[in-house]
Structures are given as C-alpha cells and as structure tokens.
Design an enzyme around this catalytic site. Structure first.
Site, PDB file in Angstrom:
ATOM      1  N   ASP A 260     -24.009  38.429 -33.491  1.00 14.23           N
ATOM      2  CA  ASP A 260     -24.784  38.855 -32.320  1.00 14.23           C
ATOM      3  C   ASP A 260     -26.152  39.380 -32.752  1.00 14.23           C
ATOM      4  O   ASP A 260     -27.177  39.095 -32.116  1.00 14.23           O
ATOM      5  CB  ASP A 260     -24.020  39.893 -31.493  1.00 14.23           C
ATOM      6  CG  ASP A 260     -23.313  40.944 -32.337  1.00 14.23           C
ATOM      7  OD1 ASP A 260     -23.316  40.846 -33.575  1.00 14.23           O
ATOM      8  OD2 ASP A 260     -22.743  41.876 -31.734  1.00 14.23           O
TER       9      ASP A 260
ATOM     10  N   ASP B 248     -23.097  26.259 -34.694  1.00  6.49           N
ATOM     11  CA  ASP B 248     -23.437  25.393 -33.565  1.00  6.49           C
ATOM     12  C   ASP B 248     -24.425  26.104 -32.644  1.00  6.49           C
ATOM     13  O   ASP B 248     -25.455  25.552 -32.239  1.00  6.49           O
ATOM     14  CB  ASP B 248     -22.149  25.033 -32.810  1.00  6.49           C
ATOM     15  CG  ASP B 248     -22.345  23.900 -31.811  1.00  6.49           C
ATOM     16  OD1 ASP B 248     -23.480  23.438 -31.635  1.00  6.49           O
ATOM     17  OD2 ASP B 248     -21.348  23.491 -31.193  1.00  6.49           O
TER      18      ASP B 248
ATOM     19  N   ASP C  12     -28.897  25.665 -32.570  1.00  8.48           N
ATOM     20  CA  ASP C  12     -29.570  25.257 -31.331  1.00  8.48           C
ATOM     21  C   ASP C  12     -30.596  26.306 -30.905  1.00  8.48           C
ATOM     22  O   ASP C  12     -31.677  25.964 -30.414  1.00  8.48           O
ATOM     23  CB  ASP C  12     -28.553  25.038 -30.211  1.00  8.48           C
ATOM     24  CG  ASP C  12     -27.905  23.660 -30.286  1.00  8.48           C
ATOM     25  OD1 ASP C  12     -28.203  22.923 -31.245  1.00  8.48           O
ATOM     26  OD2 ASP C  12     -27.103  23.324 -29.399  1.00  8.48           O
TER      27      ASP C  12
ATOM     28  N   TYR D   2     -13.005  24.841 -33.757  1.00 11.21           N
ATOM     29  CA  TYR D   2     -13.108  23.475 -33.236  1.00 11.21           C
ATOM     30  C   TYR D   2     -11.946  22.596 -33.686  1.00 11.21           C
ATOM     31  O   TYR D   2     -11.621  21.608 -33.037  1.00 11.21           O
ATOM     32  CB  TYR D   2     -14.419  22.828 -33.681  1.00 11.21           C
ATOM     33  CG  TYR D   2     -15.661  23.403 -33.035  1.00 11.21           C
ATOM     34  CD1 TYR D   2     -15.588  24.486 -32.156  1.00 11.21           C
ATOM     35  CD2 TYR D   2     -16.906  22.874 -33.307  1.00 11.21           C
ATOM     36  CE1 TYR D   2     -16.716  25.019 -31.579  1.00 11.21           C
ATOM     37  CE2 TYR D   2     -18.061  23.399 -32.730  1.00 11.21           C
ATOM     38  CZ  TYR D   2     -17.952  24.478 -31.858  1.00 11.21           C
ATOM     39  OH  TYR D   2     -19.083  24.994 -31.285  1.00 11.21           O
TER      40      TYR D   2
ATOM     41  N   LYS E  31     -18.570  37.791 -38.082  1.00 10.22           N
ATOM     42  CA  LYS E  31     -18.217  38.809 -37.075  1.00 10.22           C
ATOM     43  C   LYS E  31     -17.058  39.622 -37.624  1.00 10.22           C
ATOM     44  O   LYS E  31     -16.023  39.804 -36.990  1.00 10.22           O
ATOM     45  CB  LYS E  31     -17.859  38.123 -35.743  1.00 10.22           C
ATOM     46  CG  LYS E  31     -17.730  39.074 -34.555  1.00 10.22           C
ATOM     47  CD  LYS E  31     -19.013  39.781 -34.194  1.00 10.22           C
ATOM     48  CE  LYS E  31     -18.799  40.653 -32.948  1.00 10.22           C
ATOM     49  NZ  LYS E  31     -19.962  41.542 -32.680  1.00 10.22           N
TER      50      LYS E  31
END
Length: 352
Positions: free
Chosen positions: A217, A241, A245, A135, A185
């Site tokens: 994942d 993020d 959610d 970001y 990851k």
C-alpha cells in the site's frame, strides 16, 4: 531464430503487425510463424490455448504477443475465456519472471498525469513473479456455505519460487543502479512474510546491491509521490500486476510500456503491458510503440542482439523527438498519426 507470433484480439493484430515489420527490417534470419491465442482461438477452436499453438510456442525460441480479451467473451465459462489462454501459455512455458520497464521519454513528460518535475528522468524496472501467487494457487472456486455463495482463492508461494525471482531482480539491479526494493504485505500475510525472509537471505549473495522493503500500500503511494526513488522493484504476481499498471501511467501512456516474461534459459514471451483495447480495435489508431519496444526486449534477452535492440529503441526515441504521436500521447504542437504511420516512422528512423 524461431518466433511464434500470437496477434490475439482487439488491437493485437494491428500493433503486432508493426513490430513484425520492424523485426523484418533488421535483416536477421528470423523464422516467424503465426498462431491463435485468446478470444480468436476460442472462436476458431473452442480453446483459448489450443494444442497447435502450444506446440508452436514450445518449439519457438521466443513468442511475440499482441493482446487478448474483449467483452464478447465475458459470458463464457471461466476456463474458456481469453485470459485463460494467456495464463496457460505463461504456465506451460514456465515464464516465471516478468520484466516491466517504466521509462519516461523526455518528449512525453507533459503526457504524464504527474508534474514533470516529479517524473523527469524516470527509469524503473518492475520484476514481477508470474506463475505463482493467488492467480494459480489451489484451492480456488465458489461454493455454498450456510445458504450463500462464498468465493475463495489461495495465495501461496514456495521458497524456491521466491528465491528464483529474487535472483532475477538482484542480477538486473547489478546492471543498473544497484538498488532493489522488495514489495510485500508481511504485516498481514504470512505468505509475504516468507517472501521478505527469503529476499533478506538472497541479498547476502549480492553485497553490492542495496535491499529495501516496502509494504504494497505504501509502494502504491510512493510510486505517485516520489517514483524516482525506485530502481528495481520485485514483488509477487498480484501486487506486480497492479503496481506495474500504475507505473505505466507515470510514463504518459500504458501504450508505451513493453514487457518480457522469461524462463530460466531466457526463452521469453514479449508483449505490451496494455490490453486489447476493443473500443479502438480496427480503427488504425492504436499505439504500436510498446509492442515494438517489446520486440527490442526480445532481441536483447532471448537472442542476445544488444546492438539491434539499441537500434530499435533509438528509432523509437527519434520518432518521438520528431513529434510523431498516436492519440494516447498526442498534445498540441505534435503530429498525430495512426498505427501504420507510426510504424512507418520507426522504420524510416531505423533505416537512417
């Protein structure tokens, strides 16, 4: 105790107003001053994070935020969009640690999209690094190569950035069930191989906390398969993020999830995890409970008012037990109320 109140856009003013009422009911010497952020700031000043807001936020002990954004600003240049105001204040105040609890209240077990036996007793804390990663990484942009447009962003983390968020997660776990799951990851991304290496090093300072690792994942799958296996999850900005959610829907509604974004001295920005919900803005039907619970986190983390924080959280539990529901968590047999009515119910429970 100075609080900068940023109502923002969409349902932000409605839900923030209820949290402010709750704070005022505690009869503490709070000094609350309002300012603009996001789309409202763009409309008024042309800047999503104007200088007046910057000065007020820097001078405050804590910031209470509603939400930012809406489709009416989507066509603006990226640097003028409401979301740049949110990213800007996080970076400006060095709010690197985002704490997002996902707790299922027993009364809302049927509101979750998962079977009650899967989510019953759910209590997860997601610790998300907030000022680094893809970001904020440079270089970024869109350029032309070989006659076509190419978009690029940079995922980057320094060792010190990983180390400081790791300590936040381990210290939080010491106050809970003493388990940290670090999400990365590393099988594909060198940046997150460093993340894992540093987390392993940090774990040596916390022999009482069990550290595990999970690829992002698999973590996304495990959150809907067996979410109660987690205690504290720590991860980077982008993964956090998405996962936070996802975790929010385990609790029945994203309208129930508070969050705290802290610097290294516990100055914080407190906001609900949901967005500005422009489709229901101005209708008085939004769920204010996540914002009220965010105010409770403010009382706990920034002001050290643990008793007041517990009072607010218990008031929320009480109104849910009494059957009050906004539309997002409503089910047959409960009492459907609007934003203001839900705030009234919390105030009544607080007074009692």
């Amino acid at each position: 105790m100075k609080i900068c109140v940023l109502s923002g856009d969409g349902i932000g003013p409605e839900i923030t107003a209820e949290a402010v009422r709750v704070l005022q009911a505690l009869d503490r010497p709070f000094e609350m001053e309002e300012a603009l952020l996001g789309g409202a700031a763009v409309d008024a000043t042309g800047d999503p994070y104007p200088e007046a807001t910057r000065k007020l936020a820097r001078a405050a002990d804590a910031v209470l935020l509603g939400a930012v954004g809406g489709p009416q600003w989507d066509a603006l240049p990226r640097e003028k969009r409401p979301e740049r105001g949110l990213l800007g204040i996080r970076k400006d105040l060095n709010l690197f640690a985002n704490l997002r609890p996902a707790i299922l209240y027993p009364e809302l077990a049927n509101a979750s999209t998962l079977k009650p036996e899967i989510v019953a007793g759910l209590d997860i804390l997601i610790v998300r690094e907030l000022t680094g990663d893809i970001y904020f990484g440079q270089p970024r942009g869109v350029r032309e190569e070989n006659g076509e447009r190419v978009g690029f962003n940079t995922m980057v983390y320094s060792e010190s950035e990983i180390r400081r968020i790791g300590h936040v997660a381990f210290q939080a776990a010491q106050k809970r069930n003493k388990r940290v799951c670090s999400v990365d990851k590393m099988n594909v991304l060198e940046c997150t191989q460093l993340w894992r290496d540093v987390m392993i090093e940090i774990a040596r300072d916390y022999p009482d906390v069990e550290l595990s690792h999970m690829l992002v994942d698999n973590a996304a799958m495990q959150l809907v398969k067996a979410p109660r296996q987690f205690d504290v999850m720590v991860t980077g900005n982008m993964f956090g993020d998405i996962l936070s959610d996802e975790a929010s829907m385990l609790t029945g509604s994203i309208g129930m999830l508070p969050s705290a974004s802290l610097d290294d001295k516990n100055k914080g920005l407190y906001e609900p995890s949901h967005g500005s919900a422009p489709d229901i803005a101005g209708q008085g039907v939004a769920n204010p409970l996540a914002t009220i619970l965010s105010a409770a986190m403010m009382l706990r983390y920034t002001f050290g008012l643990e008793e007041d924080a517990a009072r607010v959280e218990n008031a929320v539990k009480q109104v849910l037990a009494q059957g009050y529901r906004t539309g997002d968590i409503y089910e047959r047999g409960t009492r459907k109320v609007g934003t203001r009515e839900m705030g009234d119910a919390v105030l009544a429970a607080l007074a009692a």
